[in-house]
Design a protein around this motif. Structure first.
Motif, PDB file in Angstrom:
ATOM      1  N   THR A  34       0.630 -32.157  16.835  1.00  0.00           N
ATOM      2  CA  THR A  34       1.108 -30.810  16.522  1.00  0.00           C
ATOM      3  C   THR A  34       2.403 -30.455  17.237  1.00  0.00           C
ATOM      4  O   THR A  34       2.898 -29.330  17.095  1.00  0.00           O
ATOM      5  CB  THR A  34       0.040 -29.768  16.881  1.00  0.00           C
ATOM      6  OG1 THR A  34      -0.246 -29.844  18.293  1.00  0.00           O
ATOM      7  CG2 THR A  34      -1.241 -30.002  16.093  1.00  0.00           C
ATOM      8  N   LYS A  56      -2.484 -26.132  12.126  1.00  0.00           N
ATOM      9  CA  LYS A  56      -1.689 -27.139  11.416  1.00  0.00           C
ATOM     10  C   LYS A  56      -2.579 -28.250  10.864  1.00  0.00           C
ATOM     11  O   LYS A  56      -2.284 -28.827   9.797  1.00  0.00           O
ATOM     12  CB  LYS A  56      -0.638 -27.717  12.362  1.00  0.00           C
ATOM     13  CG  LYS A  56       0.198 -28.858  11.800  1.00  0.00           C
ATOM     14  CD  LYS A  56       1.229 -29.306  12.833  1.00  0.00           C
ATOM     15  CE  LYS A  56       2.038 -30.501  12.337  1.00  0.00           C
ATOM     16  NZ  LYS A  56       3.095 -30.898  13.299  1.00  0.00           N
ATOM     17  N   GLU A  67       4.950 -30.536   9.429  1.00  0.00           N
ATOM     18  CA  GLU A  67       4.009 -29.457   9.145  1.00  0.00           C
ATOM     19  C   GLU A  67       3.109 -29.782   7.964  1.00  0.00           C
ATOM     20  O   GLU A  67       1.954 -29.371   7.912  1.00  0.00           O
ATOM     21  CB  GLU A  67       4.773 -28.153   8.862  1.00  0.00           C
ATOM     22  CG  GLU A  67       5.458 -27.562  10.077  1.00  0.00           C
ATOM     23  CD  GLU A  67       4.481 -27.187  11.178  1.00  0.00           C
ATOM     24  OE1 GLU A  67       3.417 -26.617  10.850  1.00  0.00           O
ATOM     25  OE2 GLU A  67       4.774 -27.468  12.347  1.00  0.00           O
TER      26      GLU A  67
END
Length: 440
Positions: free
Chosen positions: A19, A38, A337
């Motif tokens: 992340t 995420k 992402e």
């Protein structure tokens, strides 16, 4: 062994690096940074890959990389908070995805509250017996010495003979199983007395009988560890090493020996199998010849075990593990992402993973199969994967020579995956591989 574990294929990731969290916990920590959500955006990708399990690295509050735990009952604020955890659990449940948590119970960070109390009060601390202290080492930086994990002073070893440590560990496990986890990967399980795991795991199973417990064990007698510790599985490092080194050395005798031993292991338990994880050089970098990546994956998905794919390996990510400070940086990169932001170069390897996982799904008996040598030279190897109930099964044909190889199978076969077959389905091109199915 839990019934669901026979059908799980894990996609493993290291949440802090995945992340893009900072490498150190801010001081003071400050408000949670909500990075854990995420992971929800990658659950569809996980399922499309063919996996149905999310094997998480450490998610609890720690000082740096996650393995120097400060608070086992708090989500690391670099990842978020308990609400983020609950949302992730709900998203996984909705999609039928199991969750395995990384439990670091061999050691803790120096900011672990009980050790902070020892730093302040030394031998007078009520937690002195939680650790292995040497109070005679008055010339040490802290005024006393302590046992650490493999020479890393920031990782303070726990005293597993202390009943309070056992109760604490069992309490942490139950807490997160109650909050939606399906099991535990036990970090550095090889450093912990098996009797400790047997007590803790036995206690936790009393309230969570379907939980699955995987021990990180690098060497030794795997079956004896599983038996003495009361675990369901351990990491199959012998197979991991044999896969890439037999391909690099053109020495399939090593892989044959390992598969024979693998059969012995799987008569007692089902190992956790892999060709990559968060602690080792990525398989695409480990192999000397990129043409042999398919060979490694073919073995992974056609032998007994509970397989895992380390996030990025299915995209042919490269990265070398170094024995130095920050030596994990290359193998633990931040991910974009969204899966849509991945580069196109990894798509062929991703498709290959899908094909092999799909094959395994269509032959679920592979989880507990037995392998049997058919043909073996330095550069060519054919083995059968036989169902527990008997034939017919599959044959895996591996060739790392420069020339085509015709394998002498004694029954008709149907070609399933790999190099383009000849009329019989048993000839494999140079540096090729194939998986064929015996016909009844």
């Amino acid at each position: 062994m839990s019934a669901w574990s026979d059908h799980v294929i894990w996609w493993q990731l290291h949440p802090l690096s995945f992340t893009g969290a900072p490498g150190q916990l801010p001081a003071p920590p400050g408000p949670p940074a909500h990075r854990l959500p995420k992971l929800r955006d990658w659950l569809g990708y996980l399922i499309e890959l063919g996996a149905n399990g999310l094997l998480l690295g450490p998610v609890f509050e720690s000082g740096t990389h996650g393995y120097d735990t400060i608070d086992h009952l708090r989500i690391d604020p670099r990842l978020g908070d308990e609400a983020d955890w609950d949302d992730l659990v709900a998203a996984c449940r909705e999609r039928g995805v199991k969750i395995l948590l990384d439990g670091v119970f061999n050691h803790v960070g120096r900011d672990f509250p009980q050790f902070r109390d020892v730093l302040e009060h030394r031998g007078a601390s009520e937690y002195a017996d939680w650790f292995h202290l040497d109070l005679t080492a008055t010339d040490a930086p802290d005024g006393f010495g302590y046992r650490d994990f493999e020479g890393h002073g920031g990782l303070v070893a726990l005293n597993h003979d202390n009943p309070a440590v056992r109760r604490y560990t069992a309490g942490v496990m139950r807490h997160w199983l109650d909050r939606g986890a399906d099991g535990w990967r036990l970090d550095a399980a090889y450093q912990v007395p098996p009797a400790f795991w047997a007590e803790v795991v036995g206690e936790v199973r009393a309230t969570h009988p379907d939980a699955w417990f995987l021990g990180e064990v690098i060497h030794g007698d795997y079956r004896e560890v599983v038996r003495e510790a009361g675990l369901d599985s351990v990491t199959q490092y012998e197979l991991w090493k044999s896969v890439w080194s037999s391909l690099n050395d053109a020495n399939f005798w090593e892989l044959d020996w390992t598969l024979t031993r693998h059969n012995e292991l799987t008569s007692g338990f089902v190992p956790q199998t892999f060709v990559g994880n968060h602690d080792v050089t990525r398989i695409a970098s480990r192999l000397d010849d990129p043409r042999h990546l398919g060979h490694a994956l073919a073995v992974l998905f056609t032998v007994a075990g509970v397989p895992s794919v380390y996030a990025g390996d299915e995209q042919a990510f490269r990265g070398v593990k170094y024995e130095r400070v920050d030596g994990d940086a290359e193998i633990r990169p931040a991910f974009p992402e969204s899966p849509h932001q991945l580069a196109d170069f990894g798509l062929p390897v991703y498709r290959l993973h899908q094909d092999l996982i799909g094959l395994r799904r269509r032959h679920p008996w592979l989880t507990r199969c037995v392998t049997r040598k058919v043909e073996l030279t330095n550069e060519t190897f054919a083995y059968e994967a036989v169902p527990p109930e008997g034939e017919p099964g599959l044959a895996v044909l591996l060739n790392v020579s420069d020339e085509p190889c015709g394998f002498g199978l004694d029954r008709p076969v149907k070609w399933l995956l790999g190099s383009a077959p000849d009329g019989s389905g048993t000839e494999v091109e140079g540096h090729g591989w194939a998986i064929v199915e015996f016909q009844a």
